[in-house]
Write a protein that holds these residues in place. Structure first.
Motif, PDB file in Angstrom:
ATOM      1  N   GLY A 104      -9.965  32.719  37.374  1.00 51.65           N
ATOM      2  CA  GLY A 104      -8.964  31.758  37.842  1.00 51.65           C
ATOM      3  C   GLY A 104      -8.548  30.800  36.747  1.00 51.65           C
ATOM      4  N   ILE A 105      -9.522  30.305  35.987  1.00 53.09           N
ATOM      5  CA  ILE A 105      -9.186  29.343  34.941  1.00 53.09           C
ATOM      6  C   ILE A 105      -8.429  30.026  33.807  1.00 53.09           C
ATOM      7  CG2 ILE A 105     -10.255  27.980  33.118  1.00 53.09           C
ATOM      8  CD1 ILE A 105     -12.254  27.227  35.508  1.00 53.09           C
ATOM      9  N   LEU A 106      -8.797  31.268  33.517  1.00 50.79           N
ATOM     10  CA  LEU A 106      -8.031  32.006  32.512  1.00 50.79           C
ATOM     11  C   LEU A 106      -6.587  32.168  32.962  1.00 50.79           C
ATOM     12  CD1 LEU A 106     -10.531  34.749  31.314  1.00 50.79           C
ATOM     13  CD2 LEU A 106      -9.705  32.767  30.066  1.00 50.79           C
ATOM     14  N   LEU A 107      -6.394  32.406  34.270  1.00 44.71           N
ATOM     15  CA  LEU A 107      -5.032  32.573  34.781  1.00 44.71           C
ATOM     16  C   LEU A 107      -4.224  31.286  34.639  1.00 44.71           C
ATOM     17  CD1 LEU A 107      -5.599  34.720  37.987  1.00 44.71           C
ATOM     18  CD2 LEU A 107      -4.442  35.392  35.889  1.00 44.71           C
ATOM     19  N   LEU A 108      -4.899  30.165  34.795  1.00 42.24           N
ATOM     20  CA  LEU A 108      -4.216  28.872  34.693  1.00 42.24           C
ATOM     21  C   LEU A 108      -3.913  28.488  33.251  1.00 42.24           C
ATOM     22  CD1 LEU A 108      -5.806  26.176  36.993  1.00 42.24           C
ATOM     23  CD2 LEU A 108      -3.400  26.449  36.447  1.00 42.24           C
ATOM     24  N   SER A 109      -4.771  28.956  32.351  1.00 44.12           N
ATOM     25  CA  SER A 109      -4.723  28.448  30.985  1.00 44.12           C
ATOM     26  C   SER A 109      -3.447  28.859  30.250  1.00 44.12           C
ATOM     27  CB  SER A 109      -5.958  28.968  30.246  1.00 44.12           C
ATOM     28  OG  SER A 109      -5.639  29.259  28.918  1.00 44.12           O
ATOM     29  N   SER A 110      -2.790  27.874  29.643  1.00 43.71           N
ATOM     30  CA  SER A 110      -1.569  28.215  28.914  1.00 43.71           C
ATOM     31  C   SER A 110      -1.918  28.925  27.612  1.00 43.71           C
ATOM     32  CB  SER A 110      -0.708  26.984  28.655  1.00 43.71           C
ATOM     33  OG  SER A 110      -1.493  25.844  28.502  1.00 43.71           O
ATOM     34  N   TYR A 111      -3.111  28.662  27.083  1.00 40.27           N
ATOM     35  CA  TYR A 111      -3.565  29.352  25.880  1.00 40.27           C
ATOM     36  C   TYR A 111      -3.657  30.855  26.159  1.00 40.27           C
ATOM     37  CZ  TYR A 111      -6.513  30.722  21.995  1.00 40.27           C
ATOM     38  OH  TYR A 111      -7.008  31.343  20.880  1.00 40.27           O
ATOM     39  N   PHE A 112      -4.216  31.173  27.322  1.00 38.79           N
ATOM     40  CA  PHE A 112      -4.393  32.571  27.700  1.00 38.79           C
ATOM     41  C   PHE A 112      -3.033  33.252  27.922  1.00 38.79           C
ATOM     42  CE2 PHE A 112      -5.748  35.943  30.705  1.00 38.79           C
ATOM     43  CZ  PHE A 112      -6.707  36.531  29.895  1.00 38.79           C
ATOM     44  N   ARG A 113      -2.130  32.533  28.577  1.00 41.32           N
ATOM     45  CA  ARG A 113      -0.783  33.056  28.814  1.00 41.32           C
ATOM     46  C   ARG A 113      -0.087  33.367  27.499  1.00 41.32           C
ATOM     47  NH1 ARG A 113       3.535  32.539  32.599  1.00 41.32           N
ATOM     48  NH2 ARG A 113       2.023  31.874  34.134  1.00 41.32           N
ATOM     49  N   LEU A 114      -0.313  32.457  26.516  1.00 41.73           N
ATOM     50  CA  LEU A 114       0.346  32.598  25.224  1.00 41.73           C
ATOM     51  C   LEU A 114      -0.219  33.776  24.436  1.00 41.73           C
ATOM     52  CD1 LEU A 114       2.234  31.408  23.054  1.00 41.73           C
ATOM     53  CD2 LEU A 114       0.426  29.806  22.468  1.00 41.73           C
ATOM     54  N   HIS A 115      -1.558  33.915  24.440  1.00 36.19           N
ATOM     55  CA  HIS A 115      -2.157  34.907  23.548  1.00 36.19           C
ATOM     56  C   HIS A 115      -2.487  36.246  24.195  1.00 36.19           C
ATOM     57  CE1 HIS A 115      -2.324  32.160  20.181  1.00 36.19           C
ATOM     58  NE2 HIS A 115      -2.680  31.227  21.040  1.00 36.19           N
ATOM     59  N   PHE A 116      -2.663  36.254  25.504  1.00 41.04           N
ATOM     60  CA  PHE A 116      -3.011  37.519  26.173  1.00 41.04           C
ATOM     61  C   PHE A 116      -2.131  37.769  27.390  1.00 41.04           C
ATOM     62  CE2 PHE A 116      -6.765  35.629  24.242  1.00 41.04           C
ATOM     63  CZ  PHE A 116      -7.203  36.651  23.416  1.00 41.04           C
ATOM     64  N   PRO A 117      -0.804  37.782  27.189  1.00 36.64           N
ATOM     65  CA  PRO A 117       0.079  37.862  28.362  1.00 36.64           C
ATOM     66  C   PRO A 117      -0.149  39.101  29.231  1.00 36.64           C
ATOM     67  CG  PRO A 117       1.313  38.123  26.322  1.00 36.64           C
ATOM     68  CD  PRO A 117      -0.052  37.686  25.944  1.00 36.64           C
ATOM     69  N   SER A 118      -0.401  40.261  28.614  1.00 35.62           N
ATOM     70  CA  SER A 118      -0.519  41.448  29.479  1.00 35.62           C
ATOM     71  C   SER A 118      -1.868  41.491  30.178  1.00 35.62           C
ATOM     72  CB  SER A 118      -0.258  42.749  28.728  1.00 35.62           C
ATOM     73  OG  SER A 118      -0.206  42.549  27.356  1.00 35.62           O
ATOM     74  N   THR A 119      -2.901  40.950  29.503  1.00 39.74           N
ATOM     75  CA  THR A 119      -4.217  40.878  30.152  1.00 39.74           C
ATOM     76  C   THR A 119      -4.109  40.050  31.433  1.00 39.74           C
ATOM     77  OG1 THR A 119      -5.024  40.672  27.917  1.00 39.74           O
ATOM     78  CG2 THR A 119      -6.644  40.423  29.674  1.00 39.74           C
ATOM     79  N   ARG A 120      -3.238  39.046  31.366  1.00 40.18           N
ATOM     80  CA  ARG A 120      -3.067  38.124  32.476  1.00 40.18           C
ATOM     81  C   ARG A 120      -2.713  38.848  33.781  1.00 40.18           C
ATOM     82  NH1 ARG A 120       0.381  35.226  34.843  1.00 40.18           N
ATOM     83  NH2 ARG A 120      -0.488  33.264  35.600  1.00 40.18           N
ATOM     84  N   VAL A 121      -1.865  39.875  33.668  1.00 39.71           N
ATOM     85  CA  VAL A 121      -1.396  40.537  34.879  1.00 39.71           C
ATOM     86  C   VAL A 121      -2.534  41.275  35.587  1.00 39.71           C
ATOM     87  CG1 VAL A 121       0.195  42.256  35.793  1.00 39.71           C
ATOM     88  CG2 VAL A 121       0.979  40.646  34.081  1.00 39.71           C
ATOM     89  N   TRP A 122      -3.353  42.039  34.806  1.00 36.83           N
ATOM     90  CA  TRP A 122      -4.458  42.712  35.518  1.00 36.83           C
ATOM     91  C   TRP A 122      -5.592  41.762  35.854  1.00 36.83           C
ATOM     92  CZ3 TRP A 122      -8.961  42.751  32.808  1.00 36.83           C
ATOM     93  CH2 TRP A 122      -8.925  42.907  31.424  1.00 36.83           C
ATOM     94  N   MET A 123      -5.692  40.677  35.084  1.00 33.14           N
ATOM     95  CA  MET A 123      -6.690  39.651  35.411  1.00 33.14           C
ATOM     96  C   MET A 123      -6.379  39.063  36.800  1.00 33.14           C
ATOM     97  SD  MET A 123      -9.281  37.969  34.052  1.00 33.14           S
ATOM     98  CE  MET A 123      -9.206  37.798  32.293  1.00 33.14           C
ATOM     99  N   LYS A 124      -5.097  38.917  37.080  1.00 31.24           N
ATOM    100  CA  LYS A 124      -4.687  38.395  38.383  1.00 31.24           C
ATOM    101  C   LYS A 124      -5.107  39.372  39.484  1.00 31.24           C
ATOM    102  CE  LYS A 124      -0.737  36.478  40.790  1.00 31.24           C
ATOM    103  NZ  LYS A 124       0.621  35.956  40.644  1.00 31.24           N
ATOM    104  N   ASP A 125      -4.906  40.671  39.236  1.00 33.90           N
ATOM    105  CA  ASP A 125      -5.321  41.677  40.233  1.00 33.90           C
ATOM    106  C   ASP A 125      -6.826  41.619  40.464  1.00 33.90           C
ATOM    107  OD1 ASP A 125      -2.732  42.481  40.490  1.00 33.90           O
ATOM    108  OD2 ASP A 125      -2.896  44.101  39.027  1.00 33.90           O
ATOM    109  N   ILE A 126      -7.584  41.517  39.361  1.00 35.27           N
ATOM    110  CA  ILE A 126      -9.042  41.443  39.494  1.00 35.27           C
ATOM    111  C   ILE A 126      -9.428  40.215  40.303  1.00 35.27           C
ATOM    112  CG2 ILE A 126     -11.169  41.001  38.190  1.00 35.27           C
ATOM    113  CD1 ILE A 126     -10.221  42.836  36.077  1.00 35.27           C
ATOM    114  N   HIS A 127      -8.802  39.101  39.972  1.00 33.18           N
ATOM    115  CA  HIS A 127      -9.092  37.845  40.684  1.00 33.18           C
ATOM    116  C   HIS A 127      -8.849  38.031  42.188  1.00 33.18           C
ATOM    117  CE1 HIS A 127      -9.532  33.446  40.884  1.00 33.18           C
ATOM    118  NE2 HIS A 127      -8.519  33.440  41.737  1.00 33.18           N
ATOM    119  N   ILE A 128      -7.760  38.682  42.518  1.00 31.70           N
ATOM    120  CA  ILE A 128      -7.431  38.884  43.937  1.00 31.70           C
ATOM    121  C   ILE A 128      -8.449  39.806  44.607  1.00 31.70           C
ATOM    122  CG2 ILE A 128      -5.746  39.964  45.487  1.00 31.70           C
ATOM    123  CD1 ILE A 128      -3.550  38.790  43.653  1.00 31.70           C
TER     124      ILE A 128
END
Ligand SMILES: Nc1nc2c(c(=O)[nH]1)N[C@H]1C(S)=C(S)[C@@H](COP(=O)(O)O)O[C@H]1N2
Ligand SMILES: [Mo]
Length: 409
Positions: free
Chosen positions: A35-59
């Protein structure tokens, strides 16, 4: 934590509860981290595609985390009975259950928020965030004060000070700060807060816009356009933007900024800043919705309807899509011709009568009130008419092509 207990049968009631507790704790930690990785703007900036499956995992893990709660429910009566005389335990249980219920219910709403009016998802997101910011420090504090290491620390000290303990001084009993257990808990509390601040400090700053000042000076546009419209939102703006970017924010001045309209058009258009701000502008009050759940209501945008540029450029009959390029050099998105021709599609330059700030996508961004925010390209510098469908930045990473906001916009 007793790992064996996860695999054994025939546990006693208390052991079963402990196992549920540990399962719940593990899931909560994984959810906190994702959840915190999803919120983090650093993560959005550096790992944008990871973010999408990270969201699925979180769900998915979120759904899994309902199980321990479900297994616990039939035991709740007996559990409450066993702790009936312990006020602190009961309060703790109540608090934890409220936090879990808030997270689970708001999480379910957020999972399906594309099928709900934005107002519901804004509430859900608010509750999900608030429950996280209350729940997470609480859980970290709880785990520190219950850990073997911490207890060892306490017991160890107690042994050393056994003599002193036998004749406790009155002052020690009365003064909570001098009581050893309370003191250690206080230290754990301070450590928790310090840790959380280190991790979330920048998020909190963003949230409360403490760093807005330095960001605002990011762009340097001269001359500064004066509003051409006196339109104001009746109730004023409500809600906050969460500033998103997948690159370092590009910085613009009147020297290096320009807007081009090209591709399948009769007349290619090119504006530098001076020419651009001479154009007649109109204003609109609209709501802004991000697909991750937040919205900003009653925003006054002033700019040029996209339609006017397209009419002026003369769109070829074979042009089917409008591709929007960001001056960040990476982000793009596209609109169908009919989406692009909607009246409220705007190439905006002022927000609530002020130049759009750098973090908000200024000097010029697209505004797409009926479509989710990911269509609203920030730092817009090029509008290209194309024949074949273009898959935008987030769409390529799993967002749906259809960005229409459901229900009341
Ligand atoms: N260039 C660029 N434009 C962008 C984005 C981005 O990361 N880069 N994020 C999009 C998304 S998903 C949203 S919700 C909005 C957010 O706008 P804000 O950062 O002004 O709040 O910008 C959209 N436009
Ligand atoms: Mo978004």
């Amino acid at each position: 934590m007793k790992w064996q207990s996860f695999f054994s049968h025939n546990l006693k009631f208390g052991q079963k509860l402990t196992r549920l507790h540990h399962t719940n704790a593990l899931l909560f930690y994984v959810l906190s981290v994702t959840g915190i990785l999803l919120l983090s703007s650093y993560f959005r900036l550096h790992f944008p595609s990871t973010r999408v499956w990270m969201k699925d995992i979180h769900i998915w893990i979120g759904f899994l985390s309902i199980l321990p709660v479900l297994f616990y429910l039939p035991k709740i009566q007996r559990h409450v009975f066993t702790i009936r005389k312990r006020k602190a335990h009961k309060l703790n249980l109540f608090l934890v259950l409220v936090i879990l219920a808030s997270l689970i219910i708001s999480g379910i709403f957020l999972t399906f928020q594309r099928h709900m009016p934005p107002l519901i998802s804004s509430y859900a997101l608010f509750i999900h965030d608030a429950a996280t910011w209350i729940g997470l420090p609480y859980v970290i504090f709880h785990s520190i004060t219950r850990s073997r290491w911490f207890r060892g620390l306490r017991n160890g000290n107690e042994k050393v000070n056994k003599l002193a303990d036998q004749e406790p001084m009155i002052i020690q009993k009365r003064n909570p700060l001098l009581h050893r257990r309370t003191f250690l808990k206080l230290i754990a509390g301070i450590a928790t807060i310090a840790m959380l601040y280190a991790i979330f400090g920048s998020w909190i700053k963003d949230m409360f816009n403490l760093n807005k000042l330095d960001l605002q000076t990011g762009n340097d546009m001269k001359p500064y356009p004066t509003p051409q419209s006196t339109l104001t939102a009746v109730d004023g703006r409500s809600g906050e933007f969460r500033y998103y970017t997948i690159t370092e924010m590009p910085t613009f001045t009147n020297e290096n900024w320009s807007l081009t309209i090209d591709g399948l058009v009769d007349n290619k258009l090119f504006y530098n800043w001076k020419d651009f701000i001479q154009l007649d502008r109109s204003a609109q009050v609209s709501n802004f919705h991000c697909v991750t759940g937040w919205s900003v209501y009653n925003v006054v945008w002033e700019g040029i309807p996209l339609k006017e540029f397209l009419d002026k450029a003369g769109v070829h009959a074979n042009a089917k899509y409008v591709k929007l390029h960001s001056g960040d050099g990476v982000y793009t998105d596209s609109l169908t011709m009919s989406e692009a021709m909607m009246d409220d599609m705007m190439v905006a330059v002022l927000l609530d009568g002020e130049l759009i700030t750098q973090e908000n996508g200024g000097p010029v961004r697209l505004v797409t009130p009926r479509l989710y925010g990911y269509k609203s390209v920030k730092w817009l510098t090029r509008i290209e008419l194309i024949e074949d469908e273009h898959i935008g930045y987030w769409e390529e990473r799993g967002y749906p092509q259809n960005a229409w906001v459901k229900g009341k916009i």
